[in-house]
Design an enzyme around this catalytic site. Structure first.
Site, short mmCIF file in Angstrom:
data_model
loop_
_atom_site.label_atom_id
_atom_site.label_comp_id
_atom_site.label_asym_id
_atom_site.label_seq_id
_atom_site.Cartn_x
_atom_site.Cartn_y
_atom_site.Cartn_z
N CYS A 106 0.84 -1.24 0.03
CA CYS A 106 -0.15 0.10 -0.07
C CYS A 106 0.87 1.13 -0.06
CB CYS A 106 -0.85 0.02 1.18
SG CYS A 106 -1.93 -1.46 1.30
N GLY A 107 2.21 1.33 -0.43
CA GLY A 107 2.84 2.45 -0.64
C GLY A 107 3.26 2.89 0.76
#
Length: 268
Positions: A106-107
């Site tokens: 999710c970065g």
């Protein structure tokens, strides 16, 4: 329920007593899935709601988006075989099924082990949908009351979808805790039910695989009467899923995204 249980002769033995009795045990059966005439996987399951199980499993693995992507689905219950024809099946998805990759989640800079198809289909859940603690307790109590197979055998998992009121929308049972979620997912897809506005109420441990299945359904809240695992909670935090464990009676532990379970009358 009759097809899901069998009666066996047993002996109850204590230090001072032996008694013969008829015990009720859960049926466990292998179900082999063929995709486009190629053996794909064997699921060990309780033999009910099989079509929902297959739809939910294929969607959870990223092979379909919904029942409309299945060209045909044929079942041979006596031999435990299901044939699915998927004209849109992608070669990379089939080749990478079951293989793990290391990916950034999710970065946010953390890394977690995912299956390849998990990385393709797991999406972060956003939104401010909230429920009260009372609704959570009501949902779990309702699941316990609906768990007829567990009460009969002691060897079954149950899962349900619940509204913000705590009322249950659908309940499914299986010997495999993952299968209960696939059955719910398959039901939601087949009925075109929006799972982004409900809670998943669950009898089993919140492992990483369980968390991923809930995230793929899009459900923002997962309630369990059991414990979570470390990786399950790390994924829940990163994927935006609220996880509450040890939900028993009028108490629970909320581990991630606690803002979704809120009540102004609860003392902080």
């Amino acid at each position: 329920m009759a097809a899901n249980v069998r009666s066996y002769k047993a002996k109850k033995i204590t230090l001072d007593h032996v008694q013969e009795f008829d015990d009720t045990v859960a049926v466990e059966t292998p179900l082999t899935l063929y995709v486009n005439d190629e053996e794909f996987v064997t699921l060990v399951c309780t033999p009910d709601c099989v079509e929902e199980l297959i739809i939910g499993f294929l969607a959870s693995e990223g092979l379909i988006r919904g029942p409309e992507d299945i060209q045909s689905l044929t079942m041979d219950a006596s031999d435990g075989i299901v044939w699915a024809s998927l004209p849109k099946l992608s070669t990379p998805a089939r080749r990478m099924f079951g293989k793990r990759i290391l990916t950034s989640c999710c970065g946010r800079g953390r890394t977690s082990f995912y299956f390849f198809n998990d990385a393709r289909t797991a999406r972060k859940i956003i939104g401010t949908w909230t429920v009260s603690p009372e609704a959570c307790f009501r949902a779990m109590a309702s699941l316990q009351q609906a768990s007829q197979l567990f009460h009969a055998t002691g060897g079954i998992h149950h899962a349900a979808l619940a509204q913000s009121s705590g009322d249950l929308v659908a309940v499914r049972a299986d010997v495999g805790r993952h299968n209960t979620l696939d059955k719910l997912y398959g039901w939601a897809l087949r009925e075109k039910f929006d799972a982004t506005q409900v809670m998943v109420v669950f009898s089993g441990r919140v492992s990483s695989e369980v968390l991923l299945k809930v995230a793929k359904m899009g459900a923002p809240i997962l309630l369990s009467k059991s414990a979570p695992t470390d990786l399950g909670l790390r994924l829940a935090d990163e994927l935006g899923v609220t996880v509450a464990g040890f939900l028993r009676g009028n108490g629970m532990n909320v581990y991630t995204h606690a803002e979704r379970i809120t009540d102004e009358n609860v003392t902080k």
